[in-house]
Design an enzyme around this catalytic site. Structure first.
Site, PDB file in Angstrom:
ATOM      1  N   GLU A  53       0.844  -1.201   0.000  1.00 59.60           N
ATOM      2  CA  GLU A  53       0.000   0.000   0.000  1.00 59.60           C
ATOM      3  C   GLU A  53       0.883   1.256   0.000  1.00 59.60           C
ATOM      4  OE1 GLU A  53      -4.344   0.110   1.796  1.00 59.60           O
ATOM      5  OE2 GLU A  53      -2.967   0.940   3.257  1.00 59.60           O
TER       6      GLU A  53
ATOM      7  N   HIS B 236       7.279 -27.342   1.784  1.00 54.59           N
ATOM      8  CA  HIS B 236       6.418 -28.421   1.294  1.00 54.59           C
ATOM      9  C   HIS B 236       5.272 -27.855   0.479  1.00 54.59           C
ATOM     10  CE1 HIS B 236       8.695 -31.160   3.831  1.00 54.59           C
ATOM     11  NE2 HIS B 236       8.741 -30.126   4.652  1.00 54.59           N
TER      12      HIS B 236
ATOM     13  N   LYS C 116     -13.580   1.049  -3.666  1.00 56.14           N
ATOM     14  CA  LYS C 116     -14.635   1.399  -2.702  1.00 56.14           C
ATOM     15  C   LYS C 116     -15.806   2.061  -3.420  1.00 56.14           C
ATOM     16  CE  LYS C 116     -11.653   2.259   1.271  1.00 56.14           C
ATOM     17  NZ  LYS C 116     -11.127   3.274   2.162  1.00 56.14           N
TER      18      LYS C 116
HETATM   19  O1  LIG Z   1      -8.888   2.449   9.669  1.00 55.31           O
HETATM   20  P1  LIG Z   1      -9.822   2.608   8.522  1.00 55.31           P
HETATM   21  O2  LIG Z   1     -10.064   4.043   8.195  1.00 55.31           O
HETATM   22  O3  LIG Z   1     -11.088   1.862   8.743  1.00 55.31           O
HETATM   23  O4  LIG Z   1      -9.118   2.020   7.243  1.00 55.31           O
HETATM   24  C1  LIG Z   1      -8.785   0.687   7.141  1.00 55.31           C
HETATM   25  C2  LIG Z   1      -7.842   0.482   5.979  1.00 55.31           C
HETATM   26  O5  LIG Z   1      -8.454   0.901   4.784  1.00 55.31           O
HETATM   27  C3  LIG Z   1      -7.476   1.509   3.932  1.00 55.31           C
HETATM   28  O6  LIG Z   1      -7.730   2.846   3.843  1.00 55.31           O
HETATM   29  C4  LIG Z   1      -7.542   0.936   2.574  1.00 55.31           C
HETATM   30  O7  LIG Z   1      -8.840   0.968   2.123  1.00 55.31           O
HETATM   31  C5  LIG Z   1      -6.149   1.253   4.628  1.00 55.31           C
HETATM   32  O8  LIG Z   1      -5.197   2.177   4.285  1.00 55.31           O
HETATM   33  C6  LIG Z   1      -6.573   1.262   6.041  1.00 55.31           C
HETATM   34  O9  LIG Z   1      -5.609   0.694   6.870  1.00 55.31           O
END
Ligand SMILES: O=P(O)(O)OC[C@H]1O[C@](O)(CO)[C@@H](O)[C@@H]1O
Length: 524
Positions: free
Chosen positions: A320, A349, A453
């Site tokens: 990331e 394995h 998202k």
């Molecule tokens: O802590 P949050 O805001 O729920 O985000 C969870 C995760 O989602 C992300 O934004 C990726 O979608 C990560 O960078 C982050 O760790």
């Protein structure tokens, strides 16, 4: 030819940290380190500015302050330093109150179970630490996780908490406070508490950013407690904030030792003398092994069961952070390094056959833990223990890979202790930062995850339209094609089909199977 002379030349050892790094099996030429020295000096300068509070995450206009979490005095303002120290003190006292029974559940019982609800950086660190240091038979609270929006996965965890919800503390972790998977887990757990006749609000704790939806919910519903998550801490570098420290403290893990280990590594890896800086050496190896372009994958092979989740933790931290379309100048670079791995010797394995003989598109990071176990081991063969075998498999695999020109680095640590985990976490955080400077990218944002998202949100909207249409068309049957046409979204017919299949499998629509398959019909 003996490897000893190259090993001696390129072996880094730090007795205080109980850490060693062997870079001798990455075949860089003699002039490589010198050639990269000026770029590295720039990386040290960038890192020093970051630690002093520069806006090191320009896209989000944010400081990057995870190094202050273990050395609050280094925070750029006294107010921030105080906030960090105060939060740590509150975490410790909250955990102590839970352990002593000063804080009890809604039924007046002592908490014995901890359900952590989070995803990505809000779960991976706590999972790694829990798995590495937990002792389910002895932990003050036994930990389980919701880290997805999979209903069956949630049921699986809830089944393990059957009858124990009156003694369960739920920590909901989300920096943004708006992550759908976490929100769903929070609602699912609340429903389970309600079904057990419990007031879930007396079991719920939030770790989230100021002003987030989650914070608002926790305030409105008067949850047991709230802990901050600051915008200058990224999710993937949040293990040493309340995100990781609160669950660990509740579990009974020595969080100060984790912080001290990280702080000790920070001191060492701040050095601008490259030969004395394990993070810099490792960043250079990443650069050499992957041509500074991610041309090779990073296989993480810890020879220790307790470090099984380290590769998963590093997968997010590295991918990331480094997986970026553009560099800081705006050029399209499509950077990144793919990370995978589980543990040795188990993986021998599984996929080590390909590592040895197949496509040479990786470099391995072996992690060796010197201490075998608490207490003594017996001999499984005359004069040989299980731990001797584990080391034998590590050294044997390393040699077998070298013989077929597969590169590797080895990290050796003394043990799997809170201090060592702090050391490893801080080491890799710094490597990622230095490597990002070497390749000129912003390691601290994640613009790419937003696309998925948004698209998921559009699927949920479509699902609602589909169910509405089927409901309002009682008695009518539709194929995926005719329904997409009726909804005026012919370009989304594939999505309509996928949603209908899911609805049919879960009994929400009736499906009549036809031939060819795409002539199958669906009705409410
Ligand atoms: O802590 P949050 O805001 O729920 O985000 C969870 C995760 O989602 C992300 O934004 C990726 O979608 C990560 O960078 C982050 O760790």
């Amino acid at each position: 030819m003996s490897t000893w002379s190259r090993f001696k030349k390129h072996y880094y050892q730090n007795a205080d940290l109980g850490l060693a790094l062997d870079i001798s099996r990455i075949p860089f030429p003699d002039d490589f380190l010198a050639a990269k020295e000026s770029a590295l000096q720039q990386a040290y300068t960038d890192m020093a500015a970051l630690e002093k509070g520069a806006i090191a995450n320009p896209d989000e206009n944010r400081m990057v302050g995870h190094y202050w979490l273990r050395a609050p005095k280094l925070a750029p303002t006294p107010e921030l330093a105080k906030e960090i120290s105060d939060t740590l003190a509150t975490i410790k006292s909250f955990a102590a109150d839970v352990h002593s029974g000063k804080i009890l559940s809604s039924t007046g019982q002592k908490f014995t179970q901890l359900l952590v609800i989070g995803i990505g950086g809000s779960a991976l660190g706590p999972q790694f630490v829990n798995h590495a240091l937990g002792q389910p038979a002895a932990d003050k609270l036994v930990v389980s996780f919701f880290d997805n929006t999979d209903p069956d996965g949630i049921d699986y965890v809830l089944a393990s908490l059957a009858g124990k919800l009156p003694e369960t503390l739920a920590v909901v972790i989300s920096k943004s406070g708006g992550t759908a998977e976490t929100r769903n887990g929070q609602l699912e757990a609340a429903a389970a508490f309600k079904a057990a006749g419990l007031d879930f609000t007396k079991h719920y704790v939030a770790v989230t950013g100021a002003g987030s939806k989650l914070e608002k919910t926790a305030i409105d519903q008067k949850w047991l407690a709230r802990f901050p998550m600051w915008d200058w801490v990224g999710g993937r570098t949040s293990e040493l904030s309340a995100v990781g420290l609160l669950p660990a403290a509740l579990q009974g893990i020595d969080i100060q030792a984790i912080l001290d280990g990280a702080a000790a590594m920070d001191v060492i890896s701040r050095s601008t003398k490259t030969a004395e800086n394990p993070a810099a050496l490792l960043a250079l190896m990443w650069y050499y092994a992957t041509d500074g372009k991610g041309t090779k994958d990073m296989v993480i092979l810890p020879y220790k069961d307790r470090l099984l989740l380290f590769s998963r933790y590093l997968q997010q931290l590295v991918m990331e952070s480094l997986g970026k379309e553009r560099d800081l100048k705006g050029n399209v670079v499509n950077q990144g390094i793919a990370v995978y791995g589980n543990k040795g010797s188990t993986d021998q394995h599984a996929y080590v056959q390909q590592l040895r003989d197949g496509v040479n598109n990786f470099f391995v990071t072996f992690i060796e833990v010197l201490k075998d176990r608490e207490g003594a081991s017996f001999d499984v063969d005359p004069g040989v223990t299980t731990g001797d075998y584990l080391q034998g498999f590590y050294l044997g695999t390393r040699d077998a890979l070298s013989e077929s020109n597969r590169s590797s680095v080895s990290i050796t640590v003394a043990d799997v202790s809170p201090r060592t985990l702090g050391i490893l976490i801080a080491l890799y955080e710094r490597v990622v930062g230095l490597y990002a400077s070497l390749v000129g990218i912003n390691a601290y944002h994640q613009p790419g995850v937003e696309a998925g998202k948004k698209a998921a949100g559009a699927v949920i909207d479509l699902k609602l339209k589909i169910t509405e249409k089927l409901k309002s068309s009682a008695g009518q049957t539709f194929t995926a094609d005719s329904l997409a046409t009726a909804l005026a979204v012919p370009e989304k017919t594939e999505l309509v089909f996928k949603v209908l299949e899911h609805l049919a499998a879960n009994g929400s629509v009736k499906k009549t199977t036809n031939t060819p398959w795409f002539e199958s019909t669906y009705a409410s």
